[in-house]
Design a protein around this motif. Sequence first.
Motif, PDB file in Angstrom:
ATOM      1  N   VAL A 150       7.626  16.611  -5.456  1.00  0.00           N
ATOM      2  CA  VAL A 150       7.236  15.312  -6.014  1.00  0.00           C
ATOM      3  C   VAL A 150       5.970  15.492  -6.845  1.00  0.00           C
ATOM      4  CG1 VAL A 150       5.979  14.655  -3.901  1.00  0.00           C
ATOM      5  CG2 VAL A 150       6.742  12.878  -5.510  1.00  0.00           C
ATOM      6  N   SER A 151       5.973  14.868  -8.028  1.00  0.00           N
ATOM      7  CA  SER A 151       4.794  14.891  -8.889  1.00  0.00           C
ATOM      8  C   SER A 151       3.911  13.691  -8.571  1.00  0.00           C
ATOM      9  CB  SER A 151       5.222  14.883 -10.362  1.00  0.00           C
ATOM     10  OG  SER A 151       6.192  13.898 -10.605  1.00  0.00           O
ATOM     11  N   ALA A 152       2.662  13.739  -9.060  1.00  0.00           N
ATOM     12  CA  ALA A 152       1.652  12.742  -8.694  1.00  0.00           C
ATOM     13  C   ALA A 152       1.611  12.632  -7.158  1.00  0.00           C
ATOM     14  CB  ALA A 152       1.940  11.379  -9.342  1.00  0.00           C
ATOM     15  N   ALA A 153       1.533  13.794  -6.521  1.00  0.00           N
ATOM     16  CA  ALA A 153       1.777  13.892  -5.077  1.00  0.00           C
ATOM     17  C   ALA A 153       0.696  13.247  -4.230  1.00  0.00           C
ATOM     18  CB  ALA A 153       1.938  15.360  -4.673  1.00  0.00           C
ATOM     19  N   SER A 154      -0.508  13.095  -4.775  1.00  0.00           N
ATOM     20  CA  SER A 154      -1.555  12.444  -3.982  1.00  0.00           C
ATOM     21  C   SER A 154      -1.583  10.941  -4.209  1.00  0.00           C
ATOM     22  CB  SER A 154      -2.924  13.053  -4.322  1.00  0.00           C
ATOM     23  OG  SER A 154      -3.298  12.719  -5.645  1.00  0.00           O
ATOM     24  N   GLY A 155      -0.763  10.461  -5.119  1.00  0.00           N
ATOM     25  CA  GLY A 155      -0.737   9.034  -5.449  1.00  0.00           C
ATOM     26  C   GLY A 155       0.009   8.215  -4.407  1.00  0.00           C
ATOM     27  N   ALA A 156       0.046   6.914  -4.655  1.00  0.00           N
ATOM     28  CA  ALA A 156       0.608   5.997  -3.668  1.00  0.00           C
ATOM     29  C   ALA A 156       2.081   6.280  -3.403  1.00  0.00           C
ATOM     30  CB  ALA A 156       0.421   4.557  -4.150  1.00  0.00           C
ATOM     31  N   VAL A 157       2.846   6.557  -4.446  1.00  0.00           N
ATOM     32  CA  VAL A 157       4.266   6.852  -4.271  1.00  0.00           C
ATOM     33  C   VAL A 157       4.452   8.282  -3.774  1.00  0.00           C
ATOM     34  CG1 VAL A 157       6.497   7.042  -5.438  1.00  0.00           C
ATOM     35  CG2 VAL A 157       4.956   5.156  -6.016  1.00  0.00           C
ATOM     36  N   ALA A 160       3.771   9.256  -0.144  1.00  0.00           N
ATOM     37  CA  ALA A 160       4.804   8.782   0.790  1.00  0.00           C
ATOM     38  C   ALA A 160       6.076   9.610   0.675  1.00  0.00           C
ATOM     39  CB  ALA A 160       5.101   7.302   0.537  1.00  0.00           C
ATOM     40  N   VAL A 161       6.443   9.993  -0.542  1.00  0.00           N
ATOM     41  CA  VAL A 161       7.667  10.789  -0.731  1.00  0.00           C
ATOM     42  C   VAL A 161       7.614  12.066   0.100  1.00  0.00           C
ATOM     43  CG1 VAL A 161       8.972  12.176  -2.413  1.00  0.00           C
ATOM     44  CG2 VAL A 161       8.187   9.881  -3.032  1.00  0.00           C
ATOM     45  N   GLY A 162       6.516  12.791  -0.021  1.00  0.00           N
ATOM     46  CA  GLY A 162       6.419  14.068   0.688  1.00  0.00           C
ATOM     47  C   GLY A 162       6.407  13.903   2.196  1.00  0.00           C
ATOM     48  N   LYS A 296       1.983   8.240  11.361  1.00  0.00           N
ATOM     49  CA  LYS A 296       2.864   9.281  10.821  1.00  0.00           C
ATOM     50  C   LYS A 296       2.973   9.226   9.304  1.00  0.00           C
ATOM     51  CE  LYS A 296       5.743   9.583  14.959  1.00  0.00           C
ATOM     52  NZ  LYS A 296       7.023   9.167  15.556  1.00  0.00           N
ATOM     53  N   LEU A 297       2.463   8.158   8.739  1.00  0.00           N
ATOM     54  CA  LEU A 297       2.480   8.035   7.270  1.00  0.00           C
ATOM     55  C   LEU A 297       1.048   7.705   6.854  1.00  0.00           C
ATOM     56  CD1 LEU A 297       3.958   7.889   4.555  1.00  0.00           C
ATOM     57  CD2 LEU A 297       4.540   5.508   5.072  1.00  0.00           C
ATOM     58  N   LYS A 298       0.389   8.715   6.298  1.00  0.00           N
ATOM     59  CA  LYS A 298      -1.020   8.570   5.932  1.00  0.00           C
ATOM     60  C   LYS A 298      -1.148   8.223   4.456  1.00  0.00           C
ATOM     61  CE  LYS A 298      -2.186  11.961   9.451  1.00  0.00           C
ATOM     62  NZ  LYS A 298      -2.564  13.358   9.704  1.00  0.00           N
ATOM     63  N   TYR A 299      -2.268   7.639   4.115  1.00  0.00           N
ATOM     64  CA  TYR A 299      -2.480   7.321   2.705  1.00  0.00           C
ATOM     65  C   TYR A 299      -3.976   7.273   2.453  1.00  0.00           C
ATOM     66  CZ  TYR A 299      -3.274   2.683   4.673  1.00  0.00           C
ATOM     67  OH  TYR A 299      -3.758   1.636   5.415  1.00  0.00           O
ATOM     68  N   ARG A 300      -4.314   7.333   1.211  1.00  0.00           N
ATOM     69  CA  ARG A 300      -5.708   7.293   0.800  1.00  0.00           C
ATOM     70  C   ARG A 300      -5.843   6.234  -0.280  1.00  0.00           C
ATOM     71  NH1 ARG A 300      -9.333  12.655   0.129  1.00  0.00           N
ATOM     72  NH2 ARG A 300     -11.086  11.788  -1.033  1.00  0.00           N
ATOM     73  N   GLU A 301      -7.005   5.589  -0.330  1.00  0.00           N
ATOM     74  CA  GLU A 301      -7.219   4.522  -1.310  1.00  0.00           C
ATOM     75  C   GLU A 301      -8.469   4.802  -2.133  1.00  0.00           C
ATOM     76  OE1 GLU A 301      -5.376   0.860   1.363  1.00  0.00           O
ATOM     77  OE2 GLU A 301      -7.525   1.269   1.451  1.00  0.00           O
ATOM     78  N   THR A 302      -8.393   4.451  -3.389  1.00  0.00           N
ATOM     79  CA  THR A 302      -9.586   4.402  -4.234  1.00  0.00           C
ATOM     80  C   THR A 302      -9.815   2.930  -4.539  1.00  0.00           C
ATOM     81  OG1 THR A 302      -9.177   6.568  -5.206  1.00  0.00           O
ATOM     82  CG2 THR A 302     -10.592   5.068  -6.451  1.00  0.00           C
ATOM     83  N   ILE A 303     -10.989   2.428  -4.163  1.00  0.00           N
ATOM     84  CA  ILE A 303     -11.206   0.984  -4.224  1.00  0.00           C
ATOM     85  C   ILE A 303     -12.342   0.660  -5.186  1.00  0.00           C
ATOM     86  CG2 ILE A 303     -11.763  -1.084  -2.887  1.00  0.00           C
ATOM     87  CD1 ILE A 303     -10.537   0.297  -0.444  1.00  0.00           C
ATOM     88  N   ALA A 304     -11.992  -0.051  -6.254  1.00  0.00           N
ATOM     89  CA  ALA A 304     -13.015  -0.573  -7.169  1.00  0.00           C
ATOM     90  C   ALA A 304     -13.500  -1.915  -6.631  1.00  0.00           C
ATOM     91  CB  ALA A 304     -12.427  -0.741  -8.565  1.00  0.00           C
ATOM     92  N   GLN A 305     -14.750  -2.238  -6.901  1.00  0.00           N
ATOM     93  CA  GLN A 305     -15.331  -3.481  -6.367  1.00  0.00           C
ATOM     94  C   GLN A 305     -15.430  -4.535  -7.460  1.00  0.00           C
ATOM     95  OE1 GLN A 305     -16.197  -4.157  -3.164  1.00  0.00           O
ATOM     96  NE2 GLN A 305     -15.606  -2.108  -2.440  1.00  0.00           N
ATOM     97  N   GLY A 306     -14.769  -5.675  -7.249  1.00  0.00           N
ATOM     98  CA  GLY A 306     -14.941  -6.807  -8.164  1.00  0.00           C
ATOM     99  C   GLY A 306     -13.945  -6.806  -9.308  1.00  0.00           C
ATOM    100  N   LEU A 307     -13.435  -7.995  -9.619  1.00  0.00           N
ATOM    101  CA  LEU A 307     -12.416  -8.130 -10.659  1.00  0.00           C
ATOM    102  C   LEU A 307     -12.882  -7.556 -11.987  1.00  0.00           C
ATOM    103  CD1 LEU A 307      -9.566  -9.435 -11.147  1.00  0.00           C
ATOM    104  CD2 LEU A 307     -10.808 -11.358 -12.167  1.00  0.00           C
ATOM    105  N   GLU A 308     -14.177  -7.689 -12.275  1.00  0.00           N
ATOM    106  CA  GLU A 308     -14.682  -7.224 -13.568  1.00  0.00           C
ATOM    107  C   GLU A 308     -14.489  -5.720 -13.758  1.00  0.00           C
ATOM    108  OE1 GLU A 308     -16.311  -8.411 -11.052  1.00  0.00           O
ATOM    109  OE2 GLU A 308     -18.101  -7.232 -10.591  1.00  0.00           O
ATOM    110  N   ASN A 309     -14.307  -4.994 -12.653  1.00  0.00           N
ATOM    111  CA  ASN A 309     -14.115  -3.540 -12.767  1.00  0.00           C
ATOM    112  C   ASN A 309     -12.642  -3.121 -12.803  1.00  0.00           C
ATOM    113  OD1 ASN A 309     -16.800  -2.538 -12.937  1.00  0.00           O
ATOM    114  ND2 ASN A 309     -17.082  -3.207 -10.810  1.00  0.00           N
ATOM    115  N   ALA A 310     -11.737  -4.102 -12.814  1.00  0.00           N
ATOM    116  CA  ALA A 310     -10.312  -3.768 -12.818  1.00  0.00           C
ATOM    117  C   ALA A 310      -9.900  -2.989 -14.074  1.00  0.00           C
ATOM    118  CB  ALA A 310      -9.466  -5.032 -12.664  1.00  0.00           C
TER     119      ALA A 310
END
Lengths: 331, 331
Positions: A150-157, A160-162, A296-310
């Motif tokens: 799976v490509s983009a293997a550390s991403g949200a999709v 989970a695939v791996g 059994k299904l781990k994930y990591r998040e990158t969290i921006a703070q505040g709508l202005e940083n979207a």
Amino acid sequence: MKNRQILLAARPSGAVDESHFKLVESDIPRAGDGEFVVRAHYLSLDPYMRGRMDDAKSYAAKAELNDVMVGAAVGEVIESRNDKFRVGDFVQTRSGWQEYGVSDGSGVRKVDANHVPLSAYLGAVGMPGVTAWIGLNEHGKPKAGETVVVSAASGAVGSAVGQLAKLKGCRAVGIAGGKAKCDYVVNELGFDACVDYKAGNLDAALATACPKGIDIYFDNVGGAILDAVLNHVNAFSRIPLCGQISGYNDPSVLAIKNMRSFLVNRIALRGFIVSDHMDLWRPALAELAQLVHDGKLKYRETIAQGLENAPKAFIGLLKGANFGKQLVKLI
Amino acid sequence: MKNRQILLAARPSGAVDESHFKLVESDIPRAGDGEFVVRAHYLSLDPYMRGRMDDAKSYAAKAELNDVMVGAAVGEVIESRNDKFRVGDFVQTRSGWQEYGVSDGSGVRKVDANHVPLSAYLGAVGMPGVTAWIGLNEHGKPKAGETVVVSAASGAVGSAVGQLAKLKGCRAVGIAGGKAKCDYVVNELGFDACVDYKAGNLDAALATACPKGIDIYFDNVGGAILDAVLNHVNAFSRIPLCGQISGYNDPSVLAIKNMRSFLVNRIALRGFIVSDHMDLWRPALAELAQLVHDGKLKYRETIAQGLENAPKAFIGLLKGANFGKQLVKLI
């Protein structure tokens, strides 16, 4: 108290920059008959949003200029004139890039923030997780002992695939950009191997990581990585394709040379998007929630703070600057 | 009385010419225990044979240098020490490019030359017909009212694809080279339209011929024609792919630019070869034989005379010089 919204201000030709977005203030909406108002806690940022910014035919309606950018969020019902959604309910909505949204309930689902963390409903227990589940199980049809790449293997999709592939008894091999992401994919997510596509010599690295060839390639990126994978697939391999992030700014880089592999290896390639399979969301979400709950299904998040940083966070996402699921925290 | 055989004398790099073949004489083989000897009446020439000439990984074993070129034939049993095949039986064998072959019966099937003409068992009621049947029905899954496009439409596979699609209630559109072939496809085979890819402006011609878009593209050629078709496919379209004749001499021409269509339209592309589906040959052949017998499945043949002309006829086939099924008549 005001609502803040990010509008699509201009359509990009090529790379996205902050000038394509505009932050505005408006009144907090009120619920009409049968409606309710949600205060968003987290906004989801996803690669597919790039496609919505173009004025081109795609699988879903484009975002309109000067409308609120489309997208999913999780939040709390703060006012309701709808019997099915009560004040205090936590929900996943498609209210877009804004702090407060109004809904009649269509496409909204209640979530249990006690069972798994609220933000997970935008990732592993949301659209990205279901995308992984459907692409792998419905189109990939993994069998124990097969090799799943799976490509983009550390991403949200991809993450989970791996992990789902490992649970099926497969060898899971990621492709990701840089040593930090590759180390995470192997050491924390438990993939068997991860290829760093930025390190060069992708072909040799794939051969080493996949000594028995590739049976399933879950493609999130398209382009040169897909082309390289086509040199290593086995007979009767399957390629669920749900993203082409390498070509979202410039589709010409998606060109593929190794077309002969499709015939020689009798490949089944299947483009799909998660909303084509609404009947599968319920079983997928049930399984994903349980797996997250059980660790059994781990994930990591990158969290921006505040709508202005979207906008800045979204631009980073398109360049792979995020690590795991990209969110914007609004409260 | 001698046997004559054509051997693979050299592997081509690029286009095939007559120097790659060698005609030799040998003794007519005798049947050993459990074997029988077939005198071939017709030799089949098929595009896949080009792949066998290369020293490359493919879906079947390559032809060996200085061995008889591989291929199917129909003929009569003239000597037998096998209980299941008697002198006078007509059979379809894989005896290759020679006048007499010996067999133990594996892969040989008896044919009824009273029911349909003997040569049809190498075309509409043989491998090409079954290829059309499997690709259309198993991978294409046509529904009445859909538009089915097939390349190499006047050829042995393509002509069957369009006629079978018409019988399913589909709009059948061919792609062929030149006005004569296109006229034949429409006027004699009953396709709804045929696009002449040699006439230029393939894109506009496809749009005109397929006003409701393309639901199934049965690909025999790959390359630029597949790339053009990808601009016109509908959501959830299917692409059974069983040939890439445009790239057999130079695989680089098979490169595809319009990869975005696979995701936008959630295309299911499936490479396949007819021998992957041996379980389907029996029902396919029964239906095809009946259709030919009833005059509902028409075909055309280009017949070269004499084994010595097989190389020239094969070289013409690779250039599209044939019109319908290419055969070599040996008696």
